[in-house]
Write an enzyme that holds these catalytic residues in place. Structure first.
Site, PDB file in Angstrom:
ATOM      1  N   SER A 205      48.052 -17.320 -17.414  1.00 10.86           N
ATOM      2  CA  SER A 205      48.284 -18.583 -18.126  1.00 10.86           C
ATOM      3  C   SER A 205      49.774 -18.897 -18.144  1.00 10.86           C
ATOM      4  O   SER A 205      50.545 -18.297 -17.386  1.00 10.86           O
ATOM      5  CB  SER A 205      47.739 -18.490 -19.545  1.00 10.86           C
ATOM      6  OG  SER A 205      47.748 -19.760 -20.149  1.00 10.86           O
ATOM      7  N   ASN A 206      50.186 -19.821 -18.971  1.00  7.38           N
ATOM      8  CA  ASN A 206      51.608 -20.152 -19.124  1.00  7.38           C
ATOM      9  C   ASN A 206      51.880 -20.425 -20.600  1.00  7.38           C
ATOM     10  O   ASN A 206      50.974 -20.333 -21.424  1.00  7.38           O
ATOM     11  CB  ASN A 206      51.970 -21.358 -18.252  1.00  7.38           C
ATOM     12  CG  ASN A 206      51.089 -22.544 -18.581  1.00  7.38           C
ATOM     13  OD1 ASN A 206      51.086 -23.033 -19.700  1.00  7.38           O
ATOM     14  ND2 ASN A 206      50.290 -22.980 -17.606  1.00  7.38           N
TER      15      ASN A 206
END
Ligand code: CTP
Length: 398
Positions: A205-206
């Site tokens: 993810s980020n």
């Protein structure tokens, strides 16, 4: 004319609701009344059913039949809770649906207007103040109480607004609604990160929190738009419950949900930080660590914005975001062209207070005709407002 539910709770001011019903009927609105059981001790349901020309609902269950609060909530264009006692305010704020009025309120999809009525000490009590601020934070409108003689014989704040003042309040609100910048427009917004599954416990993810897209969703709703927010994993939610939230997890799910909503929208704002890569192989169990490195093969996700750029009709507006660390202008301009955006909102990680996780943002808007506007560091709701002002300049009718 509008369809209103009038919710009446148990206060001496309940008699004024009869005048309110009559005043709204005179203005050709359709009215359905919901009462709490204790309200019926102050005013008879028969009075209200006669005035409203509709059956009055009191009990959730009536001699073995279930009263459909969901249908009632969907029917209405607005719900007016007048009088709203301290108890009813508390139940509304905390979702205690032990009567038909609260169940209808919780099921309603329309704006809600609340006219409190109580004794001055109850009105001043911190618990009432806290409930009012919770209800406001959910996007409900509070109609101010009046100062004057109260049922207790005391003088002070806590009297319910007069029926004519409530009607004026609703009419003024309608007037401002007619001036709303995005009235009648359908807006879809992507926001937040995506999670790309590796195994039962791991994902890629980020650091996106979704705050910018959520602020945009609330701001577009406040300007009269119908808003659909396609939101990746985020702990935040819009303040306005009228914003339709579609929760997704992966880039693939966000792609499918967005494409589905795009065909009949006027404006698409792509504020999501969509993962660019996803594992080619996923595991339903937790992968145990070994002694060697774990090499993972990643494949490209679909580009939602680029696909919407291909589907775009002349009347539709597509807005994109670019979060860059270097060569900001060049990269943003490339994305603007490649994805057929009408304009792109650039934020640079080199600017303090901009980008992921912050409550603030500092943006530059670049239009497809190369017009460039730079903004100061502002709160995300303020940035959302600037973006809407920019959209208004390129709306087809503008
Ligand atoms: N975007 C999208 N779908 C993707 C990737 C990006 O809709 N799969 C959108 C973003 O929501 C944003 C714009 O495209 O509005 C630019 O996103 P960004 O991540 O900055 O650009 P990328 O195309 O992913 O390019 P790069 O990773 O090279 O910066």
């Amino acid at each position: 004319m509008s369809k209103y539910i009038i919710g009446i709770s148990g206060s001496i001011a309940a008699y004024k609701s009869a005048y309110l019903v009559r005043a709204l009927i005179k203005k050709k609105h359709a009215i359905k009344v919901v009462m709490t059981p204790s309200a019926t001790k102050f005013i008879a349901p028969i009075t209200l059913s006669t005035l409203s020309k509709n059956e009055v609902s009191v009990e959730l269950i009536n001699e073995g039949t279930w009263n459909n609060h969901v249908e009632l909530g969907i029917w209405a264009d607005g719900m007016i809770v007048a009088p709203a006692t301290a108890t009813t305010l508390g139940k509304m704020a905390h979702g205690i649906a032990d009567n038909m009025l609260i169940a209808t309120y919780l099921s309603s999809k329309c704006p809600v207007y609340i006219a409190p009525a109580m004794d001055l000490d109850m009105w001043k009590h911190p618990s009432t103040k806290a409930n009012i601020s919770i209800l406001k934070s959910y996007g409900n409108h509070i109609i101010n109480v009046n100062n004057g003689e109260l049922a207790s014989g005391l003088y002070g704040e806590g009297r319910m607004a007069e029926p004519d003042d409530i009607v004026t309040f609703l009419e003024n609100l309608k007037l401002t609604e007619n001036k709303l910048q995005l009235k009648g427009k359908k807006v879809i917004i992507t926001a937040g990160p995506t999670h790309e599954k590796i195994d039962a416990v791991r994902f890629i993810s980020n650091r996106s929190t979704g705050k910018m897209g959520i602020a945009l969703a609330d701001a577009c709703f406040k300007q009269g738009a119908e808003v659909i927010l396609i939101l990746g994993p985020s702990k935040h939610r819009p303040i306005h419950r009228e914003v339709k939230v579609i929760l997704i997890t992966s880039a693939e799910e966000m792609y499918n949900a967005t494409i589905k909503q795009y065909h009949n929208c006027d404006i698409a704002i792509m504020a999501a930080a969509v993962a660019d890569y996803t594992p080619t192989k996923t595991y339903s169990h937790k992968v145990k660590k070994g002694n060697n490195n774990w090499e993972m093969d990643l494949k490209r996700t679909k580009d939602i914005a680029a696909q919407l750029g291909k589907m775009k009709q002349k009347s539709q507006i597509n807005i994109g975001f670019a979060l860059e660390t270097d060569n900001e202008m060049e990269y943003a301009q490339n994305k603007l062209k490649k994805k057929s955006f009408d304009f792109i909102v650039l934020n640079s990680l080199q600017d303090k207070g901009a980008g992921f996780g912050h409550d603030t943002n500092k943006v530059t808007i670049i239009h497809k005709d190369n017009k460039i506007k730079k903004y100061e560091l502002k709160s995300k709701p303020e940035v959302a407002h600037d973006i809407i002002n920019e959209i208004v300049t390129i709306l087809p009718h503008a």
